[in-house]
Design an enzyme around this catalytic site. Structure first.
Site, PDB file in Angstrom:
ATOM      1  N   ASP A   9      36.860  34.340  11.643  1.00  0.00           N
ATOM      2  CA  ASP A   9      36.910  33.355  10.631  1.00  0.00           C
ATOM      3  C   ASP A   9      37.649  32.042  11.163  1.00  0.00           C
ATOM      4  O   ASP A   9      38.648  32.311  12.118  1.00  0.00           O
ATOM      5  CB  ASP A   9      37.221  34.080   9.420  1.00  0.00           C
ATOM      6  CG  ASP A   9      37.587  32.503   8.452  1.00  0.00           C
ATOM      7  OD1 ASP A   9      36.468  32.112   8.179  1.00  0.00           O
ATOM      8  OD2 ASP A   9      38.714  32.628   7.838  1.00  0.00           O
ATOM      9  N   ASP A  11      39.069  29.109   8.797  1.00  0.00           N
ATOM     10  CA  ASP A  11      40.041  28.437   8.000  1.00  0.00           C
ATOM     11  C   ASP A  11      41.043  29.574   7.599  1.00  0.00           C
ATOM     12  O   ASP A  11      40.380  30.733   6.734  1.00  0.00           O
ATOM     13  CB  ASP A  11      39.277  27.976   6.830  1.00  0.00           C
ATOM     14  CG  ASP A  11      38.483  26.635   7.172  1.00  0.00           C
ATOM     15  OD1 ASP A  11      39.286  25.564   7.857  1.00  0.00           O
ATOM     16  OD2 ASP A  11      37.265  26.624   6.914  1.00  0.00           O
TER      17      ASP A  11
END
Length: 227
Positions: A9, A11
Protein backbone atom coordinates in the site's frame (compact mmCIF):
# COMPACT_ATOMS: atom_id res chain seq x y z
CA UNK A 1 13.45 -15.12 1.65
CA UNK A 2 9.92 -16.25 2.45
CA UNK A 3 7.98 -13.78 0.33
CA UNK A 4 9.74 -12.52 -2.81
CA UNK A 5 6.59 -10.74 -4.03
CA UNK A 6 5.50 -7.79 -1.86
CA UNK A 7 2.30 -5.83 -2.48
CA UNK A 8 2.74 -2.46 -0.79
CA UNK A 9 0.00 0.00 0.00
CA UNK A 10 1.15 3.61 -0.45
CA UNK A 11 -0.88 6.13 1.58
CA UNK A 12 0.03 6.11 5.27
CA UNK A 13 2.26 3.08 4.66
CA UNK A 14 5.08 4.70 2.67
CA UNK A 15 3.68 8.14 1.85
CA UNK A 16 2.87 10.37 4.85
CA UNK A 17 -0.52 11.22 3.43
CA UNK A 18 -1.83 13.02 6.51
CA UNK A 19 1.14 15.39 6.54
CA UNK A 20 0.96 15.92 2.78
CA UNK A 21 -2.75 16.65 3.00
CA UNK A 22 -2.28 19.18 5.78
CA UNK A 23 0.39 21.04 3.83
CA UNK A 24 -1.85 21.16 0.77
CA UNK A 25 -4.95 22.23 2.71
CA UNK A 26 -3.10 25.16 4.23
CA UNK A 27 -2.21 26.40 0.73
CA UNK A 28 -5.81 26.45 -0.47
CA UNK A 29 -7.72 29.65 -1.15
CA UNK A 30 -9.99 29.39 1.87
CA UNK A 31 -13.37 30.95 2.62
CA UNK A 32 -13.24 34.22 4.51
CA UNK A 33 -12.67 33.92 8.25
CA UNK A 34 -11.79 30.20 7.99
CA UNK A 35 -8.41 28.72 8.81
CA UNK A 36 -7.24 25.17 9.37
CA UNK A 37 -6.63 24.87 13.08
CA UNK A 38 -5.31 21.66 14.63
CA UNK A 39 -8.85 20.65 15.51
CA UNK A 40 -10.18 21.32 12.01
CA UNK A 41 -7.33 19.32 10.48
CA UNK A 42 -8.06 16.42 12.82
CA UNK A 43 -11.69 16.54 11.77
CA UNK A 44 -10.62 16.58 8.09
CA UNK A 45 -8.64 13.35 8.55
CA UNK A 46 -11.54 11.66 10.32
CA UNK A 47 -14.09 12.89 7.79
CA UNK A 48 -11.89 11.95 4.85
CA UNK A 49 -11.17 8.46 6.21
CA UNK A 50 -14.90 7.80 6.53
CA UNK A 51 -15.41 8.75 2.87
CA UNK A 52 -12.66 6.40 1.70
CA UNK A 53 -14.18 3.59 3.73
CA UNK A 54 -17.45 4.21 1.89
CA UNK A 55 -15.51 3.95 -1.37
CA UNK A 56 -14.06 0.60 -0.26
CA UNK A 57 -17.51 -0.91 0.23
CA UNK A 58 -18.93 0.57 -2.97
CA UNK A 59 -21.10 3.26 -1.42
CA UNK A 60 -19.21 6.06 -3.21
CA UNK A 61 -17.42 6.36 -6.53
CA UNK A 62 -14.04 8.06 -6.85
CA UNK A 63 -15.56 10.99 -8.71
CA UNK A 64 -18.37 11.53 -6.22
CA UNK A 65 -15.96 11.37 -3.30
CA UNK A 66 -13.51 13.83 -4.81
CA UNK A 67 -16.11 16.25 -6.19
CA UNK A 68 -18.23 16.50 -3.05
CA UNK A 69 -15.95 16.09 -0.02
CA UNK A 70 -15.06 19.78 0.28
CA UNK A 71 -18.71 20.76 -0.01
CA UNK A 72 -19.69 18.36 2.77
CA UNK A 73 -16.68 19.20 4.94
CA UNK A 74 -17.22 22.95 4.90
CA UNK A 75 -20.95 22.55 5.36
CA UNK A 76 -20.15 21.29 8.88
CA UNK A 77 -18.94 24.82 9.61
CA UNK A 78 -21.90 26.51 7.95
CA UNK A 79 -19.86 27.45 4.88
CA UNK A 80 -20.94 26.87 1.29
CA UNK A 81 -18.19 26.11 -1.24
CA UNK A 82 -17.98 24.78 -4.79
CA UNK A 83 -16.61 21.31 -4.06
CA UNK A 84 -15.53 20.57 -7.61
CA UNK A 85 -13.72 23.89 -7.97
CA UNK A 86 -11.93 23.42 -4.65
CA UNK A 87 -10.95 19.90 -5.71
CA UNK A 88 -9.36 21.32 -8.85
CA UNK A 89 -7.25 23.66 -6.74
CA UNK A 90 -6.41 21.10 -4.07
CA UNK A 91 -5.33 18.11 -6.14
CA UNK A 92 -2.21 19.69 -7.74
CA UNK A 93 -1.20 21.06 -4.33
CA UNK A 94 -1.66 17.64 -2.75
CA UNK A 95 0.21 15.82 -5.52
CA UNK A 96 3.17 18.18 -5.18
CA UNK A 97 3.73 17.22 -1.53
CA UNK A 98 5.86 14.14 -0.99
CA UNK A 99 6.69 13.64 2.66
CA UNK A 100 7.38 10.02 3.56
CA UNK A 101 6.70 7.86 6.58
CA UNK A 102 9.97 7.58 8.58
CA UNK A 103 12.00 4.67 7.26
CA UNK A 104 10.17 4.40 3.93
CA UNK A 105 13.18 4.92 1.70
CA UNK A 106 15.32 2.65 3.85
CA UNK A 107 12.84 -0.23 3.79
CA UNK A 108 12.24 -0.26 0.03
CA UNK A 109 15.98 0.08 -0.61
CA UNK A 110 16.84 -2.84 1.66
CA UNK A 111 14.05 -5.05 0.35
CA UNK A 112 15.13 -4.38 -3.22
CA UNK A 113 18.74 -5.22 -2.36
CA UNK A 114 17.58 -8.53 -0.92
CA UNK A 115 15.87 -9.40 -4.19
CA UNK A 116 12.23 -8.83 -3.34
CA UNK A 117 9.93 -7.64 -6.09
CA UNK A 118 7.88 -4.66 -4.91
CA UNK A 119 4.49 -3.72 -6.33
CA UNK A 120 2.35 -0.77 -5.29
CA UNK A 121 -1.37 -1.35 -4.69
CA UNK A 122 -3.52 1.69 -4.02
CA UNK A 123 -6.99 3.20 -4.16
CA UNK A 124 -5.44 6.65 -4.50
CA UNK A 125 -5.76 8.82 -7.59
CA UNK A 126 -3.34 8.22 -10.44
CA UNK A 127 -1.96 11.75 -10.79
CA UNK A 128 -1.25 12.05 -7.07
CA UNK A 129 0.34 8.64 -6.64
CA UNK A 130 2.66 8.92 -9.62
CA UNK A 131 3.76 12.46 -8.79
CA UNK A 132 4.42 11.69 -5.15
CA UNK A 133 6.32 8.51 -5.97
CA UNK A 134 8.43 10.38 -8.51
CA UNK A 135 9.18 13.32 -6.23
CA UNK A 136 9.95 11.12 -3.24
CA UNK A 137 12.27 8.97 -5.42
CA UNK A 138 10.39 5.78 -4.60
CA UNK A 139 8.95 4.97 -8.02
CA UNK A 140 12.05 3.19 -9.32
CA UNK A 141 11.82 0.60 -6.54
CA UNK A 142 8.50 -0.75 -7.82
CA UNK A 143 8.21 -3.32 -10.58
CA UNK A 144 4.70 -2.04 -11.26
CA UNK A 145 2.02 0.21 -9.79
CA UNK A 146 -1.54 -1.06 -9.55
CA UNK A 147 -4.24 1.54 -8.95
CA UNK A 148 -7.95 0.96 -8.52
CA UNK A 149 -8.51 3.84 -10.94
CA UNK A 150 -6.88 1.73 -13.68
CA UNK A 151 -8.11 -1.69 -12.62
CA UNK A 152 -11.76 -0.74 -12.16
CA UNK A 153 -12.08 -2.28 -8.71
CA UNK A 154 -10.80 -1.01 -5.38
CA UNK A 155 -9.28 -2.69 -2.38
CA UNK A 156 -10.54 -4.74 -0.56
CA UNK A 157 -12.38 -6.30 -3.50
CA UNK A 158 -11.12 -9.74 -4.44
CA UNK A 159 -11.45 -8.64 -8.06
CA UNK A 160 -8.79 -5.97 -7.47
CA UNK A 161 -6.32 -8.59 -6.30
CA UNK A 162 -7.26 -11.02 -9.05
CA UNK A 163 -6.46 -8.33 -11.61
CA UNK A 164 -3.11 -7.69 -9.91
CA UNK A 165 -2.26 -11.39 -9.91
CA UNK A 166 -2.75 -11.62 -13.66
CA UNK A 167 -0.27 -8.81 -14.25
CA UNK A 168 2.59 -10.19 -12.14
CA UNK A 169 4.98 -12.57 -13.87
CA UNK A 170 5.52 -15.91 -12.07
CA UNK A 171 2.88 -15.00 -9.51
CA UNK A 172 2.56 -17.42 -6.61
CA UNK A 173 0.14 -16.66 -3.75
CA UNK A 174 2.28 -18.70 -1.36
CA UNK A 175 5.20 -16.36 -2.04
CA UNK A 176 3.24 -13.10 -1.86
CA UNK A 177 2.71 -10.73 1.09
CA UNK A 178 0.36 -7.73 1.35
CA UNK A 179 1.64 -4.80 3.44
CA UNK A 180 -0.51 -1.85 4.45
CA UNK A 181 -1.91 0.34 7.18
CA UNK A 182 -5.64 -0.08 6.52
CA UNK A 183 -7.46 -2.94 8.18
CA UNK A 184 -10.53 -2.45 5.99
CA UNK A 185 -8.70 -2.08 2.66
CA UNK A 186 -5.33 -3.84 2.87
CA UNK A 187 -5.82 -6.51 5.52
CA UNK A 188 -9.39 -7.31 4.52
CA UNK A 189 -8.30 -7.30 0.88
CA UNK A 190 -5.51 -9.76 1.62
CA UNK A 191 -8.00 -11.97 3.42
CA UNK A 192 -10.41 -11.83 0.50
CA UNK A 193 -7.57 -12.89 -1.81
CA UNK A 194 -6.31 -15.61 0.58
CA UNK A 195 -2.97 -13.85 0.99
CA UNK A 196 -0.88 -13.31 4.13
CA UNK A 197 -0.60 -9.72 5.34
CA UNK A 198 1.39 -7.35 7.50
CA UNK A 199 -0.61 -4.64 9.23
CA UNK A 200 1.52 -1.50 9.58
CA UNK A 201 0.04 -0.15 12.81
CA UNK A 202 2.25 2.91 13.14
CA UNK A 203 0.03 4.71 15.63
CA UNK A 204 -0.59 1.62 17.70
CA UNK A 205 -4.35 1.81 17.33
CA UNK A 206 -6.60 -0.89 18.71
CA UNK A 207 -7.22 -3.85 16.44
CA UNK A 208 -10.79 -4.05 15.19
CA UNK A 209 -12.38 -7.38 14.22
CA UNK A 210 -13.07 -9.06 11.86
CA UNK A 211 -9.90 -7.98 10.05
CA UNK A 212 -7.12 -10.45 10.86
CA UNK A 213 -3.54 -9.66 9.79
CA UNK A 214 -0.95 -12.41 9.69
CA UNK A 215 1.57 -10.08 11.34
CA UNK A 216 1.52 -6.62 12.90
CA UNK A 217 4.40 -4.13 13.01
CA UNK A 218 4.67 -0.61 14.35
CA UNK A 219 7.86 0.32 12.49
CA UNK A 220 8.64 -0.27 8.82
CA UNK A 221 12.04 -1.80 9.54
CA UNK A 222 10.34 -4.63 11.43
CA UNK A 223 9.04 -5.89 8.08
CA UNK A 224 12.53 -7.15 7.23
CA UNK A 225 12.29 -9.92 9.80
CA UNK A 226 9.00 -11.22 8.39
CA UNK A 227 9.52 -11.43 4.64
Amino acid sequence: MNYPILLFDLDQTLLDTDENAERALKKLTLPKDFSFTKEKLSYWHLFNAELWQKLEVGELSHETLLNTRFTHYFSQFGISVDGKKMREEYEPLFASEHQLIPGATKIVTELSKRGHRLYAISNGTKEKQYQQLEKSHLKSYFSDIFLSEDIGFQKPSKKFFQAVEKKIADYDPDLTMVIGDSLSADIQGAGNADLPSIWFNRKNVEWVPPFMPTYTVQHLEDILELV
